[in-house]
Design a protein around this motif. Structure first.
Motif, PDB file in Angstrom:
ATOM      1  N   VAL A  48       0.828  -1.193   0.000  1.00  0.00           N
ATOM      2  CA  VAL A  48       0.000   0.000   0.000  1.00  0.00           C
ATOM      3  C   VAL A  48       0.873   1.257   0.000  1.00  0.00           C
ATOM      4  CG1 VAL A  48      -1.710   1.342   1.273  1.00  0.00           C
ATOM      5  CG2 VAL A  48      -1.895  -1.159   1.194  1.00  0.00           C
ATOM      6  N   TYR A  60       3.902   4.882  -2.835  1.00  0.00           N
ATOM      7  CA  TYR A  60       2.515   4.463  -2.789  1.00  0.00           C
ATOM      8  C   TYR A  60       2.187   3.528  -3.941  1.00  0.00           C
ATOM      9  CZ  TYR A  60       1.962   8.398   0.408  1.00  0.00           C
ATOM     10  OH  TYR A  60       2.081   9.260   1.470  1.00  0.00           O
ATOM     11  N   SER A  63      -2.985   2.352  -6.789  1.00  0.00           N
ATOM     12  CA  SER A  63      -4.397   2.291  -6.425  1.00  0.00           C
ATOM     13  C   SER A  63      -4.777   3.234  -5.287  1.00  0.00           C
ATOM     14  CB  SER A  63      -4.773   0.860  -6.038  1.00  0.00           C
ATOM     15  OG  SER A  63      -3.978   0.423  -4.953  1.00  0.00           O
ATOM     16  N   VAL A  64      -3.781   3.708  -4.528  1.00  0.00           N
ATOM     17  CA  VAL A  64      -4.088   4.587  -3.383  1.00  0.00           C
ATOM     18  C   VAL A  64      -3.456   5.966  -3.523  1.00  0.00           C
ATOM     19  CG1 VAL A  64      -4.234   2.559  -1.898  1.00  0.00           C
ATOM     20  CG2 VAL A  64      -2.117   3.912  -1.931  1.00  0.00           C
ATOM     21  N   ARG A  67      -4.932   9.492  -2.495  1.00  0.00           N
ATOM     22  CA  ARG A  67      -5.993   9.311  -1.493  1.00  0.00           C
ATOM     23  C   ARG A  67      -5.421   8.973  -0.116  1.00  0.00           C
ATOM     24  NH1 ARG A  67      -9.407   5.145  -1.910  1.00  0.00           N
ATOM     25  NH2 ARG A  67      -7.948   3.789  -3.039  1.00  0.00           N
ATOM     26  N   PHE A  68      -4.331   8.234  -0.082  1.00  0.00           N
ATOM     27  CA  PHE A  68      -3.716   7.808   1.174  1.00  0.00           C
ATOM     28  C   PHE A  68      -2.421   8.590   1.400  1.00  0.00           C
ATOM     29  CE2 PHE A  68      -5.419   3.140   1.381  1.00  0.00           C
ATOM     30  CZ  PHE A  68      -6.707   3.615   1.188  1.00  0.00           C
ATOM     31  N   MET A  83      -6.231   7.641   5.366  1.00  0.00           N
ATOM     32  CA  MET A  83      -6.941   7.123   4.203  1.00  0.00           C
ATOM     33  C   MET A  83      -8.179   7.980   3.952  1.00  0.00           C
ATOM     34  SD  MET A  83      -6.600   3.025   4.920  1.00  0.00           S
ATOM     35  CE  MET A  83      -7.718   3.052   6.314  1.00  0.00           C
ATOM     36  N   LEU A  86     -12.292   6.851   0.696  1.00  0.00           N
ATOM     37  CA  LEU A  86     -12.249   5.390   0.715  1.00  0.00           C
ATOM     38  C   LEU A  86     -13.284   4.791  -0.231  1.00  0.00           C
ATOM     39  CD1 LEU A  86     -11.597   4.913   4.490  1.00  0.00           C
ATOM     40  CD2 LEU A  86     -10.207   3.921   2.662  1.00  0.00           C
ATOM     41  N   ASP A  90     -11.169  -0.851  -1.073  1.00  0.00           N
ATOM     42  CA  ASP A  90     -10.130  -0.688  -0.058  1.00  0.00           C
ATOM     43  C   ASP A  90     -10.358  -1.608   1.137  1.00  0.00           C
ATOM     44  OD1 ASP A  90     -10.261   2.820  -0.718  1.00  0.00           O
ATOM     45  OD2 ASP A  90      -8.718   1.412  -1.401  1.00  0.00           O
TER      46      ASP A  90
END
Length: 125
Positions: A48, A60, A63-64, A67-68, A83, A86, A90
């Motif tokens: 992640v 990162y 996929s994240v 956002r994260f 996070m 979401l 996830d």
């Protein structure tokens, strides 16, 4: 032996936010690269995010990204995963991991020496 304890998981609606924490027992925590992985039901554990020992570098999964956010507080021996936005995809058990040597393969499980027990994150649609 280093102990890692995750917290902050839970149930959240899509579009919501959670912040995971991982507290480490090691006095040498500040020298470790720290990572977050996740494993969804029926799927393999996947990378992640990771952060270098002085937080000068973060990485990162695509996929994240955006956002994260991974961060760390070496004075508290804690790494965080904020996070946002979401999505149901996830949903997974999230694991914290520590790498003593700070090698280049931060995105692989084999790079890490210590693991937490995991915390469940469930995102409802």
């Amino acid at each position: 032996q280093v102990q890692l304890v995750e917290s902050g998981g839970g149930l959240v609606q899509a579009g919501g936010s959670l912040r995971l924490s991982c507290a480490a027992s090691a006095r040498t925590f500040s020298t470790y690269t720290m990572g977050w992985f996740r494993q969804a039901p029926g799927k393999e554990r996947e990378f992640v995010a990771a952060i270098s020992w002085r937080a000068l570098s973060t990485w990162y999964a695509d996929s994240v990204k955006g956002r994260f956010t991974i961060s760390r507080d070496n004075a508290k021996n804690t790494v965080y995963l904020q996070m946002n936005s979401l999505k149901p995809e996830d949903t997974a058990v999230y694991y914290c991991a520590a790498d003593r040597n700070g090698g280049p393969y931060y995105y692989t499980q084999e790079e890490y020496d210590y693991w937490g027990q995991g915390t469940q994150v469930t995102v409802s649609s």
